[in-house]
Motif scaffolding. Structure first.
Motif, PDB file in Angstrom:
ATOM      1  N   ALA A   9     -24.421 -74.704 -14.676  1.00 35.48           N
ATOM      2  CA  ALA A   9     -25.274 -73.097 -14.264  1.00 35.48           C
ATOM      3  C   ALA A   9     -26.308 -72.327 -14.891  1.00 35.48           C
ATOM      4  O   ALA A   9     -26.624 -72.079 -14.046  1.00 35.48           O
ATOM      5  N   LEU A  10     -25.930 -72.277 -16.645  1.00 36.92           N
ATOM      6  CA  LEU A  10     -27.116 -72.231 -16.791  1.00 36.92           C
ATOM      7  C   LEU A  10     -28.552 -72.712 -16.540  1.00 36.92           C
ATOM      8  O   LEU A  10     -29.523 -72.521 -15.742  1.00 36.92           O
ATOM      9  N   SER A  11     -28.657 -74.274 -15.927  1.00 33.81           N
ATOM     10  CA  SER A  11     -30.014 -74.686 -15.669  1.00 33.81           C
ATOM     11  C   SER A  11     -30.048 -74.446 -14.556  1.00 33.81           C
ATOM     12  O   SER A  11     -31.153 -74.242 -14.420  1.00 33.81           O
ATOM     13  N   PHE A  12     -29.068 -74.913 -13.742  1.00 36.88           N
ATOM     14  CA  PHE A  12     -29.168 -74.482 -12.251  1.00 36.88           C
ATOM     15  C   PHE A  12     -29.924 -72.925 -11.531  1.00 36.88           C
ATOM     16  O   PHE A  12     -30.593 -72.696 -11.358  1.00 36.88           O
ATOM     17  N   THR A  13     -29.630 -71.901 -12.632  1.00 31.93           N
ATOM     18  CA  THR A  13     -29.614 -70.692 -12.770  1.00 31.93           C
ATOM     19  C   THR A  13     -31.370 -70.599 -13.016  1.00 31.93           C
ATOM     20  O   THR A  13     -32.062 -70.258 -11.987  1.00 31.93           O
ATOM     21  N   TYR A  14     -31.545 -70.965 -13.560  1.00 27.05           N
ATOM     22  CA  TYR A  14     -33.116 -71.252 -14.460  1.00 27.05           C
ATOM     23  C   TYR A  14     -34.390 -71.643 -13.231  1.00 27.05           C
ATOM     24  O   TYR A  14     -34.850 -71.587 -12.699  1.00 27.05           O
ATOM     25  N   TYR A  15     -33.290 -72.783 -12.959  1.00 26.50           N
ATOM     26  CA  TYR A  15     -34.037 -73.996 -12.023  1.00 26.50           C
ATOM     27  C   TYR A  15     -34.525 -73.519 -10.406  1.00 26.50           C
ATOM     28  O   TYR A  15     -35.501 -73.339  -9.805  1.00 26.50           O
ATOM     29  N   LEU A  16     -32.932 -72.801 -10.119  1.00 27.84           N
ATOM     30  CA  LEU A  16     -33.174 -71.819  -8.430  1.00 27.84           C
ATOM     31  C   LEU A  16     -34.330 -70.743  -8.638  1.00 27.84           C
ATOM     32  O   LEU A  16     -35.288 -70.802  -8.356  1.00 27.84           O
ATOM     33  N   GLU A  17     -34.828 -70.104  -9.840  1.00 29.93           N
ATOM     34  CA  GLU A  17     -35.047 -68.549  -9.908  1.00 29.93           C
ATOM     35  C   GLU A  17     -36.945 -69.172  -9.782  1.00 29.93           C
ATOM     36  O   GLU A  17     -37.668 -68.971  -8.742  1.00 29.93           O
ATOM     37  N   TRP A  18     -37.067 -69.968 -10.865  1.00 31.20           N
ATOM     38  CA  TRP A  18     -38.211 -71.106 -11.001  1.00 31.20           C
ATOM     39  C   TRP A  18     -38.960 -71.796 -10.278  1.00 31.20           C
ATOM     40  O   TRP A  18     -39.523 -70.968  -9.506  1.00 31.20           O
ATOM     41  N   GLY A  19     -38.176 -72.400  -9.901  1.00 36.15           N
ATOM     42  CA  GLY A  19     -38.729 -73.009  -8.037  1.00 36.15           C
ATOM     43  C   GLY A  19     -38.698 -71.626  -6.571  1.00 36.15           C
ATOM     44  O   GLY A  19     -40.056 -72.256  -6.111  1.00 36.15           O
ATOM     45  N   ALA A  20     -37.681 -70.994  -6.790  1.00 39.96           N
ATOM     46  CA  ALA A  20     -38.234 -69.645  -5.896  1.00 39.96           C
ATOM     47  C   ALA A  20     -39.616 -69.640  -5.591  1.00 39.96           C
ATOM     48  O   ALA A  20     -40.935 -69.037  -5.249  1.00 39.96           O
ATOM     49  N   GLN A  21     -40.115 -69.653  -7.110  1.00 38.61           N
ATOM     50  CA  GLN A  21     -41.457 -68.861  -7.351  1.00 38.61           C
ATOM     51  C   GLN A  21     -42.139 -69.579  -6.870  1.00 38.61           C
ATOM     52  O   GLN A  21     -43.428 -69.066  -6.145  1.00 38.61           O
ATOM     53  N   LEU A  22     -42.489 -70.373  -7.081  1.00 39.13           N
ATOM     54  CA  LEU A  22     -42.863 -71.493  -6.557  1.00 39.13           C
ATOM     55  C   LEU A  22     -43.265 -71.934  -5.147  1.00 39.13           C
ATOM     56  O   LEU A  22     -44.750 -72.311  -4.652  1.00 39.13           O
ATOM     57  N   ILE A  23     -42.440 -71.611  -4.652  1.00 38.81           N
ATOM     58  CA  ILE A  23     -42.236 -72.567  -3.399  1.00 38.81           C
ATOM     59  C   ILE A  23     -43.175 -70.605  -2.762  1.00 38.81           C
ATOM     60  O   ILE A  23     -43.630 -70.361  -1.031  1.00 38.81           O
ATOM     61  N   LEU A  24     -42.776 -69.307  -3.049  1.00 42.82           N
ATOM     62  CA  LEU A  24     -42.908 -68.634  -2.345  1.00 42.82           C
ATOM     63  C   LEU A  24     -44.896 -68.188  -2.897  1.00 42.82           C
ATOM     64  O   LEU A  24     -45.727 -67.960  -1.986  1.00 42.82           O
ATOM     65  N   THR A  25     -45.081 -68.934  -3.978  1.00 45.11           N
ATOM     66  CA  THR A  25     -46.475 -68.978  -4.426  1.00 45.11           C
ATOM     67  C   THR A  25     -47.225 -69.862  -3.888  1.00 45.11           C
ATOM     68  O   THR A  25     -48.065 -69.435  -2.820  1.00 45.11           O
TER      69      THR A  25
END
Length: 290
Positions: free
Chosen positions: A225-241
Motif C-alpha cells: 500500500a505504501l509503495s503503490f501510494t508513492y508511485y501513484l502520486e509520483w507517476g501522476a506528477q510525471l504524467i501531468l508534466t
C-alpha cells in the motif's frame, strides 16, 4: 509464559494488563491473546509510521486531518469476539503529525462505525470507504485513502487516463480502476450504499481513482500500500508534466512493463521501500512508536 515487552506496558490499558497477566485465565487463552497483542502492536507501529511517512511527502498535506489509512489486524480488546479482525485507523480530528501507535483506534470491519478500542471513531467517510472495501476482501491488509495534489488533479479530468510511461510505474500496470461517478459520502441514507458501490468499482484492482475526489490504494501488505501510494502520486506528477508539453509520450512495450513488474515482485522491492522509509521516519519522529 506470556512475555510482555516494556514498550507494550507503556501503552497498554490497566484492563489489558490484567487480562494478559491474570493467573485465573487459561494458558491457551493467554497464549492466543498475547499473540494477538503482539500482532496488534506491530501493526500499530507500522501504520503510525505510514501516517508520518506520507505526511512528510510533498503534496499530501491537504489530507492531514480528513484523509485516512487503515490496517486490518487482531483486536487488543479482550472482550472482542475471538478471531474477528478490526481496522486500525486515526481518530476524528487527529492530525497525521500527531499519530502514534497508541492513539490509533480500532473499529469493526463490517460497518466501521463500532468503536472496539480507543477514544473516538474516525470521521464518517473513513468508516464508509474502508469498511466497504475491506469487508469484501478478507485477505486485505491495508487501505489508504488520499487526496494528494497530482493524482487528485487526474481524478478531476474528463475521461482520465493513467498511462504507464516510466519503468517505475510498472508495478501499477493493470492495477488501476477509474470510478467515473461522483457521489457525496455525506448524502443522507447513502453511506452504506456508497461503501458497497466503491468496493464493486474497485473489483480485482489495487487502486481506485475516484472522480473529482482522490484515490484509494489497497494492499495485501502494508508495504504494498505504501509503495503503490508513492508511485501513484509520483507517476501522476510525471504524467501531468509530460502532458503540459503538448507532446506525445514515448510508449513502452507491454512485455517490458510486465518484465519489470515481475522483477519488482521477485526482489520484494515494496518491502525494501517500506523498511527504508520506516527507518528514516522513526529516526526523525521516534515518539510515533509509542
Amino acid at each position: 509464559m506470556v512475555i510482555i515487552k516494556r514498550h507494550h506496558i507503556k501503552t497498554m490499558t490497566t484492563k489489558m494488563l490484567r487480562v494478559v497477566c491474570s493467573r485465573a485465565l487459561g494458558s491457551q487463552f493467554r497464549r492466543q491473546y498475547s499473540s494477538a497483542l503482539e500482532q496488534n502492536w506491530k501493526d500499530r507501529q507500522d501504520l503510525a509510521a505510514c501516517y508520518r511517512i506520507i505526511h512528510d511527502w510533498p503534496g499530501f498535506q491537504v489530507g492531514a486531518v480528513f484523509n485516512h489509512l487503515t490496517v486490518r489486524t487482531k483486536s487488543s480488546n479482550p472482550d472482542y469476539p475471538d478471531g474477528q479482525d478490526v481496522l486500525l485507523v486515526v481518530g476524528e480530528g487527529v492530525h497525521w503529525a500527531e499519530v502514534t501507535a497508541s492513539n490509533l483506534v480500532e473499529v469493526d470491519v463490517q460497518t466501521g462505525f463500532k468503536l472496539v478500542q480507543g477514544s473516538s471513531l474516525p470521521i464518517m467517510t473513513a468508516s464508509v470507504i474502508h469498511s466497504g472495501i475491506h469487508r469484501d476482501r478478507p485477505w486485505s491488509k491495508a487501505l489508504f485513502h488520499l487526496h494528494p495534489t497530482n493524482i487528485t488533479a487526474i481524478s478531476c479530468l474528463e475521461n482520465p487516463k493513467y498511462p504507464i510511461v516510466h519503468q517505475d510505474l510498472s508495478l501499477l500496470h493493470n492495477e488501476i480502476e477509474f470510478d467515473s461517478h461522483y457521489e457525496s459520502s455525506y448524502r443522507e441514507g447513502k453511506k452504506n450504499e456508497e461503501g458497497s458501490r466503491l468496493s464493486e468499482e474497485l473489483g480485482d484492482k489495487s487502486v481506485l481513482i475516484h472522480a473529482n475526489h482522490g484515490a484509494s490504494i489497497l494492499g495485501r501488505t502494508i508495504a504494498d500500500a505504501l509503495s503503490f501510494t508513492y508511485y501513484l502520486e509520483w507517476g501522476a506528477q510525471l504524467i501531468l508534466t509530460g502532458q503540459a508539453t503538448g507532446r506525445a509520450f514515448k510508449q513502452i512495450a507491454e512485455e517490458e512493463i510486465l518484465a519489470f513488474k515481475k522483477g519488482t515482485v521477485k526482489y520484494d522491492e515494496n518491502q525494501l521501500f517500506f523498511e527504508a522509509c520506516r527507518r528514516y521516519i522513526v529516526k526523525k519522529y521516534p515518539e510515533l512508536l509509542y
